[in-house]
Design a protein around this motif. Structure first.
Motif, PDB file in Angstrom:
ATOM      1  N   ILE A   1      11.000   2.501  -1.209  1.00 52.27           N
ATOM      2  CA  ILE A   1      11.201   1.206  -0.539  1.00 52.27           C
ATOM      3  C   ILE A   1      11.277   1.450   0.964  1.00 52.27           C
ATOM      4  O   ILE A   1      12.037   2.298   1.423  1.00 52.27           O
ATOM      5  N   SER A   2      10.487   0.700   1.708  1.00 53.16           N
ATOM      6  CA  SER A   2      10.540   0.811   3.166  1.00 53.16           C
ATOM      7  C   SER A   2      11.112  -0.468   3.761  1.00 53.16           C
ATOM      8  O   SER A   2      10.644  -1.558   3.451  1.00 53.16           O
ATOM      9  N   PHE A   3      12.101  -0.294   4.625  1.00 54.53           N
ATOM     10  CA  PHE A   3      12.673  -1.442   5.352  1.00 54.53           C
ATOM     11  C   PHE A   3      12.108  -1.512   6.765  1.00 54.53           C
ATOM     12  O   PHE A   3      12.574  -2.308   7.565  1.00 54.53           O
TER      13      PHE A   3
ATOM     14  N   ILE B   1      16.660   7.255  -1.487  1.00 55.02           N
ATOM     15  CA  ILE B   1      17.419   6.371  -0.606  1.00 55.02           C
ATOM     16  C   ILE B   1      17.425   6.878   0.834  1.00 55.02           C
ATOM     17  O   ILE B   1      17.428   6.093   1.785  1.00 55.02           O
ATOM     18  N   ALA B   2      17.391   8.202   1.007  1.00 48.24           N
ATOM     19  CA  ALA B   2      17.367   8.770   2.364  1.00 48.24           C
ATOM     20  C   ALA B   2      16.127   8.295   3.107  1.00 48.24           C
ATOM     21  O   ALA B   2      16.180   7.943   4.293  1.00 48.24           O
ATOM     22  N   SER B   3      15.017   8.263   2.401  1.00 40.97           N
ATOM     23  CA  SER B   3      13.771   7.822   3.006  1.00 40.97           C
ATOM     24  C   SER B   3      13.854   6.341   3.393  1.00 40.97           C
ATOM     25  O   SER B   3      13.429   5.944   4.484  1.00 40.97           O
ATOM     26  N   SER B   4      14.413   5.531   2.502  1.00 40.15           N
ATOM     27  CA  SER B   4      14.519   4.091   2.777  1.00 40.15           C
ATOM     28  C   SER B   4      15.420   3.830   3.979  1.00 40.15           C
ATOM     29  O   SER B   4      15.100   3.010   4.848  1.00 40.15           O
TER      30      SER B   4
ATOM     31  N   THR C   1       0.835  -1.211   0.000  1.00 42.51           N
ATOM     32  CA  THR C   1       0.000   0.000   0.000  1.00 42.51           C
ATOM     33  C   THR C   1       0.867   1.257   0.000  1.00 42.51           C
ATOM     34  O   THR C   1       0.546   2.250  -0.649  1.00 42.51           O
ATOM     35  N   PHE C   2       1.989   1.197   0.714  1.00 40.48           N
ATOM     36  CA  PHE C   2       2.899   2.351   0.698  1.00 40.48           C
ATOM     37  C   PHE C   2       3.950   2.221  -0.408  1.00 40.48           C
ATOM     38  O   PHE C   2       4.104   3.103  -1.257  1.00 40.48           O
ATOM     39  N   ILE C   3       4.665   1.104  -0.404  1.00 38.44           N
ATOM     40  CA  ILE C   3       5.807   0.962  -1.325  1.00 38.44           C
ATOM     41  C   ILE C   3       5.345   0.974  -2.785  1.00 38.44           C
ATOM     42  O   ILE C   3       5.915   1.673  -3.622  1.00 38.44           O
ATOM     43  N   GLY C   4       4.308   0.218  -3.074  1.00 38.90           N
ATOM     44  CA  GLY C   4       3.847   0.100  -4.453  1.00 38.90           C
ATOM     45  C   GLY C   4       3.331   1.407  -5.012  1.00 38.90           C
ATOM     46  O   GLY C   4       3.579   1.737  -6.166  1.00 38.90           O
TER      47      GLY C   4
END
Lengths: 364, 249
Positions: free
Chosen positions: A66-68, A137-140, A58-61
């Motif tokens: 990208i969320s880790f 990348i900062a967000s991930s 729901t978020f990543i797609g």
């Protein structure tokens, strides 16, 4: 007013959740009718992963970020439900630091499912207020840092979380049908978000953040909405998991589940709801097969067994192969659908976000 | 909107490099203005400043009599300042209809309302046959037209068209000129046309601004620009007295 007709978004796309839920229902029915107890547990675990991975999707797609860190929301949901449902007598011994309200609470599973999921959503909203200002990348990396912070808190706040010890006494209620219900609910919520105003605006921002801003889209706001909903869905998966095992431990919601769930999303197709569900079913099947082979399969008079740890290696190899030959995942970002549509009103055709960011201002 | 969109003494520096120096410019409502200049003159930087994608280092942007310097792009769009991009920048994974719908939902409509407005806009521009096509599959010219239709959604007060005729044939550029005339006539929208196709600019703009090396070196009606020594010098260097229109076309 124009006389040109345009197709309704709902009519065009509703077959996708119907097919997905129908497929999951078929698995549930076959398991109920023919499956063994052990197979039932495997399927239950798979349905819980569907809820988790669909929550992440729901978020990543929709955002392309990208969320880790989403396993952290699973952890928050699981412990939230543990606090609300473990009998008060046990909590006084295991979790003496709980507030009197939590210590004396003994809610039903469904009530705690709702409250703990909402709690995870509230935490996602609070964290998202800061993290959603970041991009790329900062967000991930920031989501990974968030996961580490959540894990550290739950591992060290002993009187409230039990620290690194397992918290036991959680009523075991999650079976095949309840986990199927959780997975179906996650699919429906993710679908409804996908066809909503916010879902469309966020996907536009994923494709072209600069153009989305020029179209009046507040990407920060849309990302925050998606992050909150996905946090709540992952929290729900955590609740289901806690009531499946009857025991929770912070390490169950850390790197292992993060790797597996992201692998499922990548293999299925990161930017489609169908990809999220298919990825879970496929990788779960591979894991189960390899688990059996690690234990050993009788061949003639001998036993064939694979070395321990082969599951992780195999999943890694599958992911690399998929990324090499089909970067959009198995679905390539397309949705399973009964209607022939050229427009992807629900979800996108391609897989990854452009990495654009509203702060990447076009310059001369 | 009855007041112009204004840049007032706008300067922009990137790491010490001055991209714009004290540029003052008005875009009046319901008229077509032009912005020309050689490559690297600062045209796109000025457009970025006027649409909220770049904050001015000094100076201000005024919209409807209000200082909007530093306001983010999406907020300026909500105030009625729209733009297109040189590279199209369509949402390539979405349908053409969805590309326009995004503006509708971005400005507060429901999806149903946004879809209805998007269909109307596609009809108005004359590209409703593209409605269900995926934007990423469109040929270059259609991509430009969809970009303009997307910018015109919800009837903005001003639209800044960044090189909309790039790559178009003479016939297609004529169609574009007709479309721009309709934008002003039917929507009462102020247009700033940023173009390298000087003949198009001279043909349809009532007032033309000329940028060179970040400075506004001249402005006036097409007749004035055609004969301006400064403009000629900016485009041709010091090669002498060459007819402006003939030299550049």
């Amino acid at each position: 007013m124009s006389t040109t007709k345009h197709p309704s978004v709902l009519a065009q796309t509703v077959s996708t959740p119907v097919i997905l839920i129908g497929g999951l229902a078929l698995i549930a029915v076959l398991t109920w009718a023919f499956g063994s107890n052990i197979f039932g547990r495997t399927v239950t675990e798979m349905f819980i992963r569907v809820a988790l991975v669909v929550g992440m999707f729901t978020f990543i797609g929709n955002s392309g970020v990208i969320s880790f860190g989403h396993a952290g929301f699973m952890c928050i949901g699981a412990y939230g439900s543990a606090w609300l449902t473990i009998p008060p007598m046990m909590k006084k011994v295991l979790l003496p630091g709980l507030s009197p309200m939590l210590a004396n609470a003994e809610l039903t599973f469904f009530l705690s499912l709702i409250i703990a999921s909402l709690f995870a959503g509230v935490i996602a909203f609070a964290v998202g207020l800061i993290l959603m200002r970041l991009s790329g990348i900062a967000s991930s990396i920031a989501t990974f840092a968030m996961l580490a912070v959540i894990n550290t808190i739950y591992s060290n706040w002993g009187p409230v979380t039990g620290g690194t010890s397992s918290v036991v006494g959680i009523p075991i209620t999650t079976g095949v049908w309840i986990s199927f219900g959780g997975a179906a609910a996650a699919v429906v919520i993710a679908y409804l978000y996908g066809i909503s105003r916010s879902g469309l605006a966020l996907r536009a921002g994923r494709d072209e953040a600069v153009a989305a801003a020029a179209s009046g889209v507040d990407i920060y706001r849309e990302r925050l909405i998606a992050f909150t909903i996905s946090g709540a869905l992952c929290g729900m998966a955590g609740v289901l998991y806690a009531h499946f095992l009857g025991v929770v431990n912070p390490d169950a919601f850390y790197l292992g589940v993060t790797f597996i769930s992201l692998s499922m999303l990548v293999v299925g197709g990161m930017s489609s709801l169908s990809g999220a569900v298919i990825g879970v079913v496929l990788i779960s099947a591979i894991i189960e097969l390899l688990r059996k082979m690690e234990k050993g399969i009788t061949v003639g008079e001998g036993t064939l067994s694979l070395p321990n740890g082969i599951q992780e290696i195999a999943i890694g190899v599958v992911m690399i192969v998929i990324l090499m030959f089909r970067p959009g995942g198995l679905t390539g970002g397309a949705e399973l659908s009964l209607t022939r549509t050229s427009a992807n009103d629900g979800y996108s055709k391609k897989d990854q976000g452009s990495g654009n960011h509203p702060d990447n201002k076009p310059r001369r | 909107m009855t007041q112009p969109l204004q840049a007032k003494q706008v300067s922009v520096s990137f790491d010490g490099l001055r991209a714009l120096s004290d540029v003052t410019l008005d875009i009046p409502p319901a008229r077509v203005s032009g912005l020309i200049g050689p490559n690297g003159a600062g045209k796109t930087t000025l457009v970025n400043v006027l649409t909220g994608f770049q904050s001015p280092t000094t100076g201000s942007v005024v919209c409807d009599g209000r200082d909007v310097s530093g306001l983010s792009a999406h907020k300026l769009r909500r105030l009625g300042v729209a733009r297109t991009f040189q590279g199209g920048r369509l949402f390539k994974d979405l349908s053409v209809l969805d590309n326009l719908e995004v503006t509708g939902v971005g400005l507060g409509l429901t999806r149903r309302e946004a879809a209805s407005r998007a269909v109307d806009m596609l009809d108005w521009v004359g590209i409703s046959h593209l409605m269900t096509d995926i934007a990423g599959s469109l040929p270059y010219t259609d991509e430009r037209r969809v970009g303009i239709a997307r910018a015109l959604m919800m009837a903005p007060s001003f639209v800044l068209l960044d090189e909309p005729a790039a790559g178009m044939s003479a016939h297609e550029a004529d169609d574009l000129a007709d479309l721009i005339a309709r934008i002003v006539k039917d929507m009462k929208c102020g247009v700033l046309l940023i173009e390298h196709n000087i003949s198009l600019v001279l043909k349809i703009c009532e007032h033309i601004h000329v940028l060179d090396s970040g400075e506004l070196i001249d402005e006036g009606d097409p007749a004035h620009i055609k004969t301006s020594e400064k403009v000629l010098h900016a485009y041709m260097g010091t090669q002498g007295d060459v007819d402006m229109q003939g030299a550049i076309l």
